[in-house]
Structure formats: C-alpha cells, structure tokens
Design a protein around this motif. Structure first.
Motif, mmCIF file in Angstrom:
data_model
loop_
_atom_site.group_PDB
_atom_site.id
_atom_site.type_symbol
_atom_site.label_atom_id
_atom_site.label_comp_id
_atom_site.label_asym_id
_atom_site.label_seq_id
_atom_site.Cartn_x
_atom_site.Cartn_y
_atom_site.Cartn_z
ATOM 1 N N ARG A 197 -23.032 -8.800 14.506
ATOM 2 C CA ARG A 197 -24.095 -7.907 14.961
ATOM 3 C C ARG A 197 -24.066 -7.679 16.474
ATOM 4 O O ARG A 197 -24.953 -7.006 17.013
ATOM 5 C CB ARG A 197 -25.466 -8.478 14.590
ATOM 6 C CG ARG A 197 -25.743 -8.623 13.095
ATOM 7 C CD ARG A 197 -27.197 -9.052 12.895
ATOM 8 N NE ARG A 197 -27.525 -9.424 11.527
ATOM 9 C CZ ARG A 197 -27.383 -10.636 11.021
ATOM 10 N NH1 ARG A 197 -26.867 -11.612 11.765
ATOM 11 N NH2 ARG A 197 -27.733 -10.901 9.771
ATOM 12 N N LYS A 198 -23.084 -8.214 17.164
ATOM 13 C CA LYS A 198 -23.079 -8.120 18.634
ATOM 14 C C LYS A 198 -23.088 -6.679 19.110
ATOM 15 O O LYS A 198 -23.756 -6.334 20.090
ATOM 16 C CB LYS A 198 -21.857 -8.857 19.196
ATOM 17 C CG LYS A 198 -21.770 -8.788 20.721
ATOM 18 C CD LYS A 198 -20.580 -9.580 21.239
ATOM 19 C CE LYS A 198 -20.446 -9.465 22.746
ATOM 20 N NZ LYS A 198 -19.290 -10.244 23.259
ATOM 21 N N TRP A 199 -22.334 -5.803 18.449
ATOM 22 C CA TRP A 199 -22.284 -4.389 18.819
ATOM 23 C C TRP A 199 -23.013 -3.578 17.755
ATOM 24 O O TRP A 199 -22.837 -3.810 16.563
ATOM 25 C CB TRP A 199 -20.838 -3.910 18.952
ATOM 26 C CG TRP A 199 -20.116 -4.555 20.088
ATOM 27 C CD1 TRP A 199 -19.469 -5.757 20.076
ATOM 28 C CD2 TRP A 199 -19.975 -4.039 21.416
ATOM 29 N NE1 TRP A 199 -18.936 -6.030 21.317
ATOM 30 C CE2 TRP A 199 -19.227 -4.992 22.162
ATOM 31 C CE3 TRP A 199 -20.401 -2.874 22.054
ATOM 32 C CZ2 TRP A 199 -18.904 -4.814 23.501
ATOM 33 C CZ3 TRP A 199 -20.077 -2.686 23.392
ATOM 34 C CH2 TRP A 199 -19.348 -3.648 24.104
ATOM 35 N N THR A 237 -24.574 -5.312 9.358
ATOM 36 C CA THR A 237 -23.816 -5.808 10.521
ATOM 37 C C THR A 237 -23.282 -4.671 11.382
ATOM 38 O O THR A 237 -22.601 -4.916 12.369
ATOM 39 C CB THR A 237 -22.629 -6.669 10.073
ATOM 40 O OG1 THR A 237 -21.707 -5.840 9.337
ATOM 41 C CG2 THR A 237 -23.081 -7.837 9.206
ATOM 42 N N HIS A 238 -23.577 -3.431 10.979
ATOM 43 C CA HIS A 238 -23.065 -2.234 11.659
ATOM 44 C C HIS A 238 -21.544 -2.167 11.619
ATOM 45 O O HIS A 238 -20.909 -1.592 12.500
ATOM 46 C CB HIS A 238 -23.577 -2.162 13.106
ATOM 47 C CG HIS A 238 -25.068 -2.337 13.179
ATOM 48 N ND1 HIS A 238 -25.934 -1.434 12.619
ATOM 49 C CD2 HIS A 238 -25.831 -3.334 13.702
ATOM 50 C CE1 HIS A 238 -27.179 -1.858 12.794
ATOM 51 N NE2 HIS A 238 -27.148 -3.009 13.430
ATOM 52 N N PHE A 272 -18.732 5.062 12.985
ATOM 53 C CA PHE A 272 -18.305 3.819 13.613
ATOM 54 C C PHE A 272 -17.841 2.871 12.517
ATOM 55 O O PHE A 272 -18.526 2.703 11.502
ATOM 56 C CB PHE A 272 -19.461 3.157 14.369
ATOM 57 C CG PHE A 272 -20.025 3.958 15.512
ATOM 58 C CD1 PHE A 272 -19.605 3.740 16.817
ATOM 59 C CD2 PHE A 272 -20.998 4.920 15.288
ATOM 60 C CE1 PHE A 272 -20.131 4.457 17.866
ATOM 61 C CE2 PHE A 272 -21.539 5.649 16.338
ATOM 62 C CZ PHE A 272 -21.108 5.419 17.635
ATOM 63 N N ALA A 273 -16.688 2.226 12.724
ATOM 64 C CA ALA A 273 -16.190 1.236 11.760
ATOM 65 C C ALA A 273 -15.567 0.079 12.535
ATOM 66 O O ALA A 273 -14.673 0.279 13.355
ATOM 67 C CB ALA A 273 -15.161 1.863 10.824
ATOM 68 N N LYS A 274 -16.047 -1.133 12.276
ATOM 69 C CA LYS A 274 -15.545 -2.305 12.983
ATOM 70 C C LYS A 274 -14.383 -2.924 12.216
ATOM 71 O O LYS A 274 -14.521 -3.256 11.030
ATOM 72 C CB LYS A 274 -16.643 -3.356 13.129
ATOM 73 C CG LYS A 274 -17.813 -2.964 14.008
ATOM 74 C CD LYS A 274 -18.831 -4.101 14.060
ATOM 75 C CE LYS A 274 -20.069 -3.696 14.836
ATOM 76 N NZ LYS A 274 -21.086 -4.775 14.832
ATOM 77 N N LYS A 275 -13.268 -3.093 12.924
ATOM 78 C CA LYS A 275 -12.181 -3.878 12.332
ATOM 79 C C LYS A 275 -12.497 -5.362 12.463
ATOM 80 O O LYS A 275 -12.305 -6.152 11.533
ATOM 81 C CB LYS A 275 -10.855 -3.557 13.015
ATOM 82 C CG LYS A 275 -9.688 -4.342 12.417
ATOM 83 C CD LYS A 275 -8.360 -4.009 13.087
ATOM 84 C CE LYS A 275 -7.230 -4.806 12.428
ATOM 85 N NZ LYS A 275 -5.915 -4.531 13.069
ATOM 86 N N THR A 276 -12.970 -5.742 13.649
ATOM 87 C CA THR A 276 -13.414 -7.103 13.931
ATOM 88 C C THR A 276 -14.736 -6.985 14.694
ATOM 89 O O THR A 276 -15.150 -5.873 15.059
ATOM 90 C CB THR A 276 -12.398 -7.866 14.804
ATOM 91 O OG1 THR A 276 -12.419 -7.307 16.130
ATOM 92 C CG2 THR A 276 -10.986 -7.765 14.234
ATOM 93 N N PRO A 277 -15.418 -8.075 14.965
ATOM 94 C CA PRO A 277 -16.658 -7.970 15.742
ATOM 95 C C PRO A 277 -16.473 -7.331 17.106
ATOM 96 O O PRO A 277 -17.445 -6.820 17.679
ATOM 97 C CB PRO A 277 -17.103 -9.434 15.868
ATOM 98 C CG PRO A 277 -16.563 -10.101 14.659
ATOM 99 C CD PRO A 277 -15.226 -9.456 14.433
ATOM 100 N N GLU A 278 -15.262 -7.321 17.649
ATOM 101 C CA GLU A 278 -15.028 -6.773 18.988
ATOM 102 C C GLU A 278 -14.116 -5.557 18.986
ATOM 103 O O GLU A 278 -13.646 -5.123 20.040
ATOM 104 C CB GLU A 278 -14.415 -7.848 19.894
ATOM 105 C CG GLU A 278 -15.319 -9.028 20.183
ATOM 106 C CD GLU A 278 -16.462 -8.700 21.141
ATOM 107 O OE1 GLU A 278 -16.500 -7.558 21.642
ATOM 108 O OE2 GLU A 278 -17.304 -9.586 21.378
ATOM 109 N N ASP A 279 -13.842 -4.975 17.829
ATOM 110 C CA ASP A 279 -12.906 -3.849 17.739
ATOM 111 C C ASP A 279 -13.538 -2.769 16.853
ATOM 112 O O ASP A 279 -13.632 -2.930 15.640
ATOM 113 C CB ASP A 279 -11.578 -4.332 17.147
ATOM 114 C CG ASP A 279 -10.508 -3.238 17.137
ATOM 115 O OD1 ASP A 279 -10.796 -2.101 17.572
ATOM 116 O OD2 ASP A 279 -9.380 -3.528 16.683
#
Length: 906
Positions: free
Chosen positions: A19-21, A118-119, A172-179
């Motif tokens: 959930r960071k981003w 988790t977005h 928006f699609a997250k590959k990892t929490p930071e990508d």
C-alpha cells in the motif's frame, strides 16, 4: 485465495509495503483550511483555483489521477492542454460556496473506475473537452441563479456537443511494491481529428520552504534506455526513483516554488517557479523552464494527434530500478503486468461479490468500492506549527483567537479515507466510521487502522473528544465510532475465524474516554438527555443546532439522545466480548446497562417533559427556554426515526457470559418497574426467537407507530429509500413562532432553499445513504428478535404484510435502485441528464453522490461522495442483490412481498 488476497496477507503478516504507493493526492488542495493563512479565516478567498497553478502548497498536493508514496513526498499526476484553454488542466475546477447557487461544487467529469485494496491495479477516467473550458461561464451563470433554480453544469455549456472531447483513461499496475506501470489512453470521441498536449508530471511536495531542517530533493534528466527518456528523482528519505517515459518526448523542468511576482507582487526566490511549465506550453515562454533540465517539478511533453474515433496510448513506468538494471521498461513485461493485474482484480472482486448479483449490480458494487479506494488521501496537519504560524497558539502570550486553537496537540500524518477528495478533502469523524463499514467488504485491515487513527493520542483530544472535521474540529459528530468498531471486530472474526481482542481492548479504552466526554459535556443538567449540537443533520430542523438559539435556552435532541443510547449499547456489547477474556469487564457491562436504562427512561419521559409525542406517535426535539418552559418542535424528520435505531439483540450465550449483569437488571427492574414501561429490555419473561433478548429504546407498540409513518410513501418511504424529512411537510410545513419571528421547515425533495448551515447543506427531504443503513441494521436486529412474529404493512396502506427482514430488504432494494438501470434502461441517479442516460461512453460510469432526490433518486450534493455512499456496495453484498428481473423492478421502486421468496435469510 486470490493473488490480491495474498498481497493483503503479505502486507498484514510480513509488512510487505503493497500500500506504500497509491492515489493519495487530493483532488483539491486550494481553498482548504490548512492552506488558509488569512486574517478572516476565509479559506476560499485566500487561496483560489486561479492561484493554485502558481502558488506552492504548504500541507499537501493535488492533481488529475494523482499518485504518490504514503507520505506524499514524490507525486505523479497528469496535466493536459487542448490548445485552446487559457491554462493547463492540472487540477479540477469547481465553484466556491459564494459562487454556486447551491454552494461549492466541482464542475468536471471524472470517474474512479477500478482499484484493488493494495492499488496493485487502478483505473481512472477524465473527460476533457476539445474546445476551451468555460471557466467564466460556469462561475457567472451559477452565481446569477437562485437557490430555486437548477445548477448550471458543464454539460449545459455545450462543450461536449458532437462528442468533441477526449476520454483520458489512466491505468496503474504494480509489478512490485516499488515498480508501477502506467498507461495513458487517449480516445477521441469527436467527428474530427484533434490534437492533445499530454504532460505526465512528477514533482516533490514542497517541504524545504516550510521546514528549515528539510533537505531539498532534486529531479533531473538522466541517461535513458532504448525508446525511453528518464527522470531521476532523489530524496533524502525516499531514496532514488525513476520515471521512464516512452518515446522521445522532451522534458520540461521547473521548481515547485511560488510565483511571488504573480501572486504577491514581490520578487521570486528563484527564476523557475510552479507555473513555469504552464507558461512554456500555453504562452511559449522558453525562459520559464530550466534549460539545465533539473528542478523539483518536471513533465514529459507529448503532443498527440488522434483521429476521429481513434485512440493513442502513452506508457510510463515509475520504479526504483535504475537504467543500469531496468532493461526495456516497455517490453513484453509491461503488457504482461497490465494484463495480469486486471485479471487478478477481476478474480478478487468475483470472490467478494454475491453470485446472484446481476452484471449491472456487480459493476455498481465494484465502482462504489473503487471510489472508496481512490478517495484515500495523505493528510498532513501539524496543529502546533499551524497555530504558531497564525499567531494563535494558546501557549503563547497575547496570541489571537482562531479556529481549532484548542487542538494544538494534534499531529495528523497519515493516509485517511476522505468523504470526497474535491469537495471535502479532509476527514470527518462520523463519515469515516461509515467508510470503514464499506471498506471492510474488501480490506478489513485498512478499515480497522482508520478507526484506530481517530482514537490515537495525536488525534483524540485530551478531554476525550474525537475531532469532527477540519473547519471546526470541536463541532460534534454523532458518536458512531463504537458501532463501527464492533462491526469490524465481528466482520474480521467471520472472515478469519479468530478474534482480534487487542484491537477491541485498545478501542474500548479510548472509547471510554469519548463516552465520558459526551456524558460530561453534552448532558447539560445531568438528565440523561443530550444536545450534541450539529450531529451531522445540518439544516434539518427549525434552528441551526451548531449556533446559540435565537431566544436562548437549549435543545434536548432526540437524535443525540438516541445516538448516545446506541453508544451505550455498543460499549456494553464490547464489554461482554471482552469479559470472555477478562472477567473485570463484566463490571463495565453493568455500567453501560445502567446508562442505557437512564437514557431510555429520559427520552421516554411522559407528558410535556418527554420527547415522545403520544398524539403523533413520534419523537421530536424538545426546546427548553430560559423561563423553564418546554416545547416539542414537531418536525417529522430523521431526528425522530433514529430512536428506533438504538437497538441491540442479546444472544443467550451473552447472558450466560455475564450472569451478574442479568441478575442486576432483574433486580433493578423489580425495584423500578417504570424503567421498562416504554422500552424493550430482555428478561426471562420477554424472550424472542432462539431465546434472544433485546435492549431497545422503543417497545413494540411505539415501534409499530413509528414504522407506520416511516413506511408510508406519503411520508418517509420514497421510491429510492427513506427520506430525511417526511413528505407530509410538503403541504403542511412546520411553523414555529418565537419572539415575533417565524421559523418554518418544509419538505424539499432536492436542494435546500436555506443556507442555515453551509451553502449546500440539505436534510429537508433527500435520501442519505448512511442513516438509511443504520435503519436497515435496526430492522435486521428487530427481525432477529421477533422473526415472523412481527409483521407490518409495507408500504403503509398497500395491504402487503412483511416481516422486518423483508422490510429491511425492501429499503435496501430501493437504495440500490438509485444506481441500477430500470426497465427503460435509465438510472435514477442521473435524473434527466440525457448524456448520462443514453450515451454508451457515459451511461455505465457511476457517480456516488452525497445525497439523492427524495422523489426520484437523482444525485445531489457532492458528486463524488464515495465515502459513505459507497455503503451501497455493502448493501449489495449483504442482500445478495440482484437477479436481472428484480433489478428491473427495483428501478421502479416496486415492493417485494413475501410471495416472491426470501434471499439470504439467516
């Protein structure tokens, strides 16, 4: 278990920062209390939309399709230009309270289409006209209209004629929490080719200007990879991040610093300022951006020509992977991530949606929850610093009086669920409690965290008061926090098969402080009747309940007293739960049982001293004047319905758990039998289905009398839910004379004609989702106790008899019907707005308004009040809505009888 549920578990059990981003930017930071440094406290006039493009914010950021880390240090959003507007479209435009004929209102069309908790997947839509945006026309026309006239909307201006607009989708699609992979799709809906300037923008929230110790971060252009340019972001706390931009778009750099020359007529601190990119693109000022290609705000500059009915796509990637390790950011991997996250979102929502739900109901539920998730916002407010900056700190000698002065202990620095990120981009305590009910459908951990926030020492006042809302933290919201806490506790138990006792203990302790505050501050004479003030129901009665009464005296409020009874009952239930683990909580059960009995006796006091009117069969506020006289204010409103909501079902196991409490009740009633004259209270002689007991403010006879009015379609029962004011007052306005002044309340199904409390406040007839949900909850509680032994005519006069489960379902179906297509394929929420009813690019995008027309269900108030209106998702889930035939009938507001069968009755 779905992939998204695995991510939620990883976040909960392993602290993986999924959930960071997220969508943590506001839709409007301008015109907010936190940005108001005026002498008068007029936030709208001090910091206007016109200034926002040039003036650095102090406490937060805003933007289209905004995305940031959870401390809003690094921000991403979209800016657009159609080649005709006088400014870049960087943020949403709307009217201030003084400009709108019904108060503040956003004048844009944007939709939160999808999001996972988790977005990991999100989808946003903005509709951008190809002709010049009619800023001046919207302001002038609305300002010239009266309260009795319709609002002048963006569609009314003609800018969407011939479909000459762009649908701008942002995924928006997250590959990892930071990508995070980002895809911008531009659909030209018009008949001719059109050109659009697209400016994906990355910037840092300005902390360095306001906090001396803050290190200034930097953005710079860095060497890219094949087919992509790169902006490198360096921040002392966040580290390094990279924005990869597909193609060869040039980069424009400036600083997120105020243009003092334009705003204040004083020199700028540096040559490159916040509106530098606007000046470069719109006015061709090449000196407005930094040729050194560095700064604290930067955009990729795309100019895209899109054919009629065609689409173009721009791809970006925000990640912690440097160019040395990234490889091709837009290779097959990018598309695979996009596709996989959408598939996973589909699987996740399928897992929480009733199998019996129609396709339309499923879509409504998913969009309602998407709106809840997109309405998260990073909220930062250090009251100690803010008051000091205003010269209003109470610990400093000779400081001035200013709003929220008594809240100097407060430090808010969290992601919080907002009522509406444009109209209400600040939290409100009772709104938030209802938000958590809807959010528990998909993310019970986040919902619990939200309730915990309001009870933390940096939110909760030392006196025990929960902060109300930013304009006045000291105002009074209904005490629904305990109800929501208990709901989440039981929801998690059901989901996970285990009790979070620590959550309940922690909440109970803080809620004890809040309960004590209520008893000591809002029960003026210790009579167990409560004032409360505002209590959320603004503009519903004869007087502004947040202001001193015109002739002095005070109000004993039926709703305030009912809310406090429910508070007692919820605390009693919590103490029973906790007594399973710690016997000392049994004493607290007795305490809250006693409180309930005193409150019940007080609200049901006989004769002119009580709030119950025997002739009308209804509860009313009681006005007590300085001379000691008392008068019931006989307005048939939600105020008088809420006493039926103070009901609690007592299971047999709960009585066994606290035998001393049951014994105490029996002894108390034996000594004081008058306590139970008009209330429901459990006992050996009064047991319901499955040996259940009950505690309720109203007995069976009064319950029937109240329900007869509530279920009358000529009074409270509208085609789309329970009205806030009885339609009886359409032909019979309530008139009250006081000291030669006449005060009146009449039924208004739509917008208010009174500015008593705020410019756009109205509880004088429309349907409000949260109180309808509280009523549904009460009906289900009564049904658990009575079962089929209590039946009532619904609607009143129809000849159709229903048990209370069927009545609850009827109200739920009418509420859900606001958003669903009826037999004619029209959604009541959109009323007569033909574009939304028939255009295939509009009709299935749902707006979850603040409240709804009492006679036809059309959406009113804030158009994106996804906060508590998102409760419709919980309604759909709980009632197993809807098969297609019932969906068609619901749109007509049809009644469902027992003969049509029961669903989900358990």
């Amino acid at each position: 278990m779905t992939a998204e549920q695995n991510r939620l578990d990883e976040a909960r059990t392993q602290n993986v920062p999924w959930r960071k981003w997220g969508p943590y930017l506001s839709e409007r930071q301008w015109g907010t209390v936190r940005e108001d440094y005026s002498e008068t406290g007029d936030a709208w006039d001090y910091f206007s939309h016109d200034q926002a493009r040039s003036r650095a914010y102090h406490w937060g950021e805003d933007g289209l399709a905004g995305y940031s880390d959870d401390k809003q240090r690094l921000c991403f959003a979209l800016a657009l230009w159609n080649g005709k507007d006088p400014i870049l479209k960087e943020r949403l435009f709307g009217l201030t309270n003084s400009e709108g004929n019904h108060g503040e209102d956003v004048k844009e069309y944007y939709f939160y289409l999808d999001s996972t908790p988790t977005h990991s997947w999100m989808k946003y839509l903005y509709k951008y006209p190809q002709s010049a945006f009619p800023y001046d026309a919207l302001v002038k026309t609305n300002k010239a209209r009266s309260r009795q006239e319709f609002e002048y909307e963006l569609l009314d201006t003609g800018v969407f004629n011939e479909n000459r607009y762009f649908d701008v989708f942002v995924d928006f699609a997250k590959k990892t929490p930071e990508d995070t992979c980002i895809r911008i799709s531009l659909f030209n809906r018009g008949p001719d080719e059109a050109t659009l300037t697209v400016l994906p923008t990355l910037w840092f929230r300005n902390t360095w200007t306001w906090w001396e110790e803050a290190e200034k971060p930097r953005l710079k252009q860095t060497d890219g990879t094949k087919g992509a340019g790169v902006i490198e972001a360096s921040h002392g706390e966040l580290g390094r991040r990279f924005l990869y931009c597909e193609g060869n778009a040039p980069f424009l750099f400036t600083e997120n610093e105020t243009n003092n020359v334009r705003i204040f007529g004083t020199p700028n601190a540096c040559p490159y300022v916040k509106d530098g990119i606007n000046e470069y693109v719109v006015h061709g000022r090449r000196d407005a951006v930094n040729p050194g290609r560095e700064g604290t705000k930067a955009s990729a500059h795309y100019t895209v020509a899109v054919g009629a009915g065609q689409a173009a796509v721009i791809r970006l990637r925000l990640t912690d992977a440097s160019p040395e390790t990234m490889g091709n950011p837009f290779g097959r991997d990018f598309d695979e991530v996009m596709s996989a996250r959408l598939d996973e979102a589909d699987a996740f929502y399928k897992s929480v949606t009733p199998a019996s739900a129609s396709e339309d109901a499923t879509s409504v539920m998913r969009q309602a929850l998407a709106g809840m998730l997109w309405s998260k916002q990073y909220y930062y407010f250090d009251a100690d610093k803010w008051l000091d900056e205003h010269g209003a700190h109470p610990l400093v000698a000779h400081s001035r009086q200013f709003r929220n002065r008594e809240w100097f202990h407060m430090v808010n620095d969290h992601i919080i669920s907002m009522p509406d990120k444009w109209e209400y981009p600040w939290y409100a305590a009772w709104d938030l409690a209802f938000h958590t009910i809807a959010l528990s459908t998909i993310d019970v951990d986040f919902a619990k965290d939200q309730l915990n926030l309001m009870l933390r020492e940096i939110y909760l006042h030392p006196s025990g008061q929960i902060p109300a809302y930013e304009w006045n933290f000291s105002d009074v919201n209904p005490p629904v926090h305990a109800w929501a806490t208990l709901f989440l506790y039981r929801t998690e138990t059901m989901l996970r098969g285990e009790d979070d006792v620590e959550f309940l203990k922690r909440s109970f302790t803080k809620l004890m402080l809040n309960f004590t505050w209520w008893v000591n501050r809002k029960d003026r004479l210790g009579k167990n009747v409560f004032e409360g003030g505002f209590l959320g129901l603004d503009n519903i009665g004869v007087f502004d309940r947040s202001a001193p009464l015109p002739a002095g005296g005070y109000l004993e409020q039926a709703d305030g007293t009912a809310w406090m009874s429910l508070f007692c009952q919820n605390m009693m239930e919590m103490s029973v739960e906790l007594a399973v683990h710690d016997r000392t909580y049994e004493d607290m059960t007795t305490k809250f049982l006693e409180h309930f009995l005193w409150i019940a006796a007080a609200i049901n006091r006989e004769g002119d001293e009580g709030m119950w009117d025997e002739e009308d069969g209804f509860y009313y506020d009681l006005l007590r004047l300085p001379d000691g006289s008392a008068t019931r204010l006989k307005v048939r409103s939600m105020v008088g319905l809420l006493p039926l909501c103070a009901t609690t079902v007592i299971e047999e196991w709960q009585r066994r758990q606290v035998p001393q409490v049951t014994k105490h009740l029996q002894e108390r009633v034996k000594r004081m039998p008058e306590l139970l004259r008009y209330v429901h209270a459990t006992g050996q002689a009064h047991q319901g289905v499955a040996r259940r007991g009950i505690l309720a403010l109203v007995n069976e006879e009064r319950l029937r009398r109240i329900l007869t009015k509530m279920l009358d379609e000529n009074e409270f029962l509208g085609p789309c839910g329970i009205r806030a004011l009885s339609r009886y007052h359409l032909e019979h306005p309530y008139v009250f004379n006081l000291q030669g002044q006449e005060y009146s309340v009449g039924y208004l199904p739509g917008e208010s004609d009174s500015g008593m409390f705020g410019g756009n406040s109205n509880w004088r007839g429309p349907v409000w989702m949260p109180v309808n949900v509280v009523i549904i909850r009460a009906l289900l509680s009564y049904y658990l106790y009575y079962g089929d032994n209590f039946r009532i005519e619904c609607p009143t006069g129809s000849g159709r008899m229903m048990n209370l489960f069927e009545v609850a379902r009827e109200v739920a179906y009418r509420l859900a019907g606001i958003f669903l297509r009826n037999r004619e394929g029209r959604r009541p929420v959109y009323g007569g707005t033909e574009k939304f009813q028939s255009d295939p690019h509009w009709r299935d995008h749902i707006l979850f308004y603040e409240y709804f027309h009492g006679d036809n269900g059309a959406g009113l108030g804030a158009s994106h009040q996804t906060g508590w209106t998102g409760l419709v998702a919980k309604i759909i889930q709980l009632f197993g809505l809807l098969d297609p035939e019932k969906a068609l009938a619901i749109g007509k507001g049809a009644a469902f009888t027992a003969a049509q069968g029961r669903q989900g009755k358990s």
